[in-house]
Design a protein around this motif. Sequence first.
Motif, PDB file in Angstrom:
ATOM      1  N   THR A   1      43.626 -29.271  38.867  1.00  0.00           N
ATOM      2  CA  THR A   1      43.822 -29.788  40.220  1.00  0.00           C
ATOM      3  C   THR A   1      44.516 -28.753  41.097  1.00  0.00           C
ATOM      4  N   ALA A   2      43.880 -28.432  42.212  1.00  0.00           N
ATOM      5  CA  ALA A   2      44.409 -27.408  43.107  1.00  0.00           C
ATOM      6  C   ALA A   2      43.490 -27.303  44.325  1.00  0.00           C
ATOM      7  N   VAL A   3      43.953 -26.554  45.296  1.00  0.00           N
ATOM      8  CA  VAL A   3      43.062 -26.112  46.376  1.00  0.00           C
ATOM      9  C   VAL A   3      42.432 -24.804  45.909  1.00  0.00           C
ATOM     10  N   TYR A   4      41.127 -24.744  45.960  1.00  0.00           N
ATOM     11  CA  TYR A   4      40.389 -23.569  45.513  1.00  0.00           C
ATOM     12  C   TYR A   4      39.932 -22.760  46.729  1.00  0.00           C
ATOM     13  N   TYR A   5      40.219 -21.470  46.680  1.00  0.00           N
ATOM     14  CA  TYR A   5      39.885 -20.565  47.770  1.00  0.00           C
ATOM     15  C   TYR A   5      38.889 -19.521  47.277  1.00  0.00           C
ATOM     16  N   CYS A   6      37.870 -19.274  48.072  1.00  0.00           N
ATOM     17  CA  CYS A   6      37.003 -18.136  47.764  1.00  0.00           C
ATOM     18  C   CYS A   6      37.469 -16.939  48.589  1.00  0.00           C
ATOM     19  N   ALA A   7      37.161 -15.773  48.085  1.00  0.00           N
ATOM     20  CA  ALA A   7      37.645 -14.557  48.722  1.00  0.00           C
ATOM     21  C   ALA A   7      36.651 -13.427  48.525  1.00  0.00           C
ATOM     22  N   ALA A   8      36.702 -12.477  49.424  1.00  0.00           N
ATOM     23  CA  ALA A   8      35.820 -11.313  49.364  1.00  0.00           C
ATOM     24  C   ALA A   8      36.651 -10.046  49.495  1.00  0.00           C
ATOM     25  N   GLY A   9      36.215  -9.032  48.764  1.00  0.00           N
ATOM     26  CA  GLY A   9      36.902  -7.749  48.849  1.00  0.00           C
ATOM     27  C   GLY A   9      35.915  -6.619  48.684  1.00  0.00           C
ATOM     28  N   ASP A  10      36.227  -5.486  49.286  1.00  0.00           N
ATOM     29  CA  ASP A  10      35.335  -4.325  49.184  1.00  0.00           C
ATOM     30  C   ASP A  10      36.049  -3.122  48.591  1.00  0.00           C
ATOM     31  N   GLY A  11      37.127  -3.384  47.856  1.00  0.00           N
ATOM     32  CA  GLY A  11      37.851  -2.300  47.222  1.00  0.00           C
ATOM     33  C   GLY A  11      37.268  -1.926  45.875  1.00  0.00           C
ATOM     34  N   ARG A  12      37.865  -0.938  45.247  1.00  0.00           N
ATOM     35  CA  ARG A  12      37.384  -0.500  43.939  1.00  0.00           C
ATOM     36  C   ARG A  12      37.791  -1.457  42.827  1.00  0.00           C
TER      37      ARG A  12
ATOM     38  N   ARG B   1      43.113 -20.271  43.101  1.00  0.00           N
ATOM     39  CA  ARG B   1      43.512 -21.657  43.326  1.00  0.00           C
ATOM     40  C   ARG B   1      45.015 -21.761  43.455  1.00  0.00           C
ATOM     41  N   GLN B   2      45.438 -22.803  44.147  1.00  0.00           N
ATOM     42  CA  GLN B   2      46.863 -23.023  44.328  1.00  0.00           C
ATOM     43  C   GLN B   2      47.161 -24.503  44.191  1.00  0.00           C
ATOM     44  N   ALA B   3      47.968 -24.814  43.190  1.00  0.00           N
ATOM     45  CA  ALA B   3      48.418 -26.186  42.972  1.00  0.00           C
ATOM     46  C   ALA B   3      49.719 -26.407  43.725  1.00  0.00           C
ATOM     47  N   PRO B   4      50.048 -27.643  44.046  1.00  0.00           N
ATOM     48  CA  PRO B   4      51.291 -27.920  44.774  1.00  0.00           C
ATOM     49  C   PRO B   4      52.510 -27.360  44.051  1.00  0.00           C
ATOM     50  N   GLY B   5      53.323 -26.624  44.791  1.00  0.00           N
ATOM     51  CA  GLY B   5      54.544 -26.083  44.221  1.00  0.00           C
ATOM     52  C   GLY B   5      54.362 -24.870  43.332  1.00  0.00           C
ATOM     53  N   LYS B   6      53.133 -24.371  43.249  1.00  0.00           N
ATOM     54  CA  LYS B   6      52.863 -23.215  42.385  1.00  0.00           C
ATOM     55  C   LYS B   6      52.307 -22.061  43.198  1.00  0.00           C
ATOM     56  N   GLU B   7      52.382 -20.889  42.612  1.00  0.00           N
ATOM     57  CA  GLU B   7      51.828 -19.709  43.250  1.00  0.00           C
ATOM     58  C   GLU B   7      50.304 -19.714  43.131  1.00  0.00           C
ATOM     59  N   ARG B   8      49.680 -18.965  44.033  1.00  0.00           N
ATOM     60  CA  ARG B   8      48.226 -18.843  43.980  1.00  0.00           C
ATOM     61  C   ARG B   8      47.829 -18.125  42.687  1.00  0.00           C
ATOM     62  N   GLU B   9      46.820 -18.655  42.019  1.00  0.00           N
ATOM     63  CA  GLU B   9      46.387 -18.154  40.720  1.00  0.00           C
ATOM     64  C   GLU B   9      44.962 -17.615  40.800  1.00  0.00           C
ATOM     65  N   PHE B  10      44.751 -16.480  40.198  1.00  0.00           N
ATOM     66  CA  PHE B  10      43.427 -15.863  40.119  1.00  0.00           C
ATOM     67  C   PHE B  10      42.613 -16.609  39.076  1.00  0.00           C
ATOM     68  N   VAL B  11      41.420 -17.061  39.432  1.00  0.00           N
ATOM     69  CA  VAL B  11      40.628 -17.891  38.537  1.00  0.00           C
ATOM     70  C   VAL B  11      39.425 -17.141  37.972  1.00  0.00           C
TER      71      VAL B  11
ATOM     72  N   GLY C   1      38.394 -17.766  52.537  1.00  0.00           N
ATOM     73  CA  GLY C   1      37.891 -18.999  53.099  1.00  0.00           C
ATOM     74  C   GLY C   1      39.020 -19.993  53.297  1.00  0.00           C
ATOM     75  N   GLN C   2      38.666 -21.176  53.751  1.00  0.00           N
ATOM     76  CA  GLN C   2      39.685 -22.155  54.135  1.00  0.00           C
ATOM     77  C   GLN C   2      40.189 -23.007  52.972  1.00  0.00           C
ATOM     78  N   GLY C   3      39.525 -22.969  51.837  1.00  0.00           N
ATOM     79  CA  GLY C   3      39.972 -23.746  50.688  1.00  0.00           C
ATOM     80  C   GLY C   3      39.286 -25.091  50.604  1.00  0.00           C
ATOM     81  N   THR C   4      39.086 -25.538  49.381  1.00  0.00           N
ATOM     82  CA  THR C   4      38.510 -26.856  49.138  1.00  0.00           C
ATOM     83  C   THR C   4      39.308 -27.527  48.018  1.00  0.00           C
TER      84      THR C   4
END
Length: 122
Positions: A89-100, A37-47, A113-116
């Motif tokens: 409160t933030a824009v929430y992004y889903c993500a996929a990865g195939d790493g270890r 997720r990413q809130a205004p003025g903040k870095e993207r945070e792992f949820v 994804g595009q964020g919600t």
Amino acid sequence: VQLQASGGGLVQAGGSLRLSCAASGRTFINYNMGWCRQAPGKEREFVAAISRLYSTYYTDSVKGRFIISRDNAKNTVYLHMNSLQPEDTAVYYCAAGDGRTWYGGCGDYVYWGQGTQVTVSS
């Protein structure tokens, strides 16, 4: 893989929302899935994240309130969010990865994804 997030909205503090992320294009079961997720003025945070083998990870601020799950038959990952607070409160992004690695942070994920938008009012 293409990702489509949905389910965001406006909710009062203490309320709940369920975010969904539908995947298409490649074999969903091969991917670890995460939410950032990413809130205004903040870095993207792992949820939260869920591995191919259903192991889960949560950042401390959401432990006990959020639940991540996946339905491989529907190629969908969910984020159930309870006891929401204004700081969620933030824009929430889903993500996929195939790493270890899958619980180290947003950088473990390649496809996004595009964020919600989630807005929690006090």
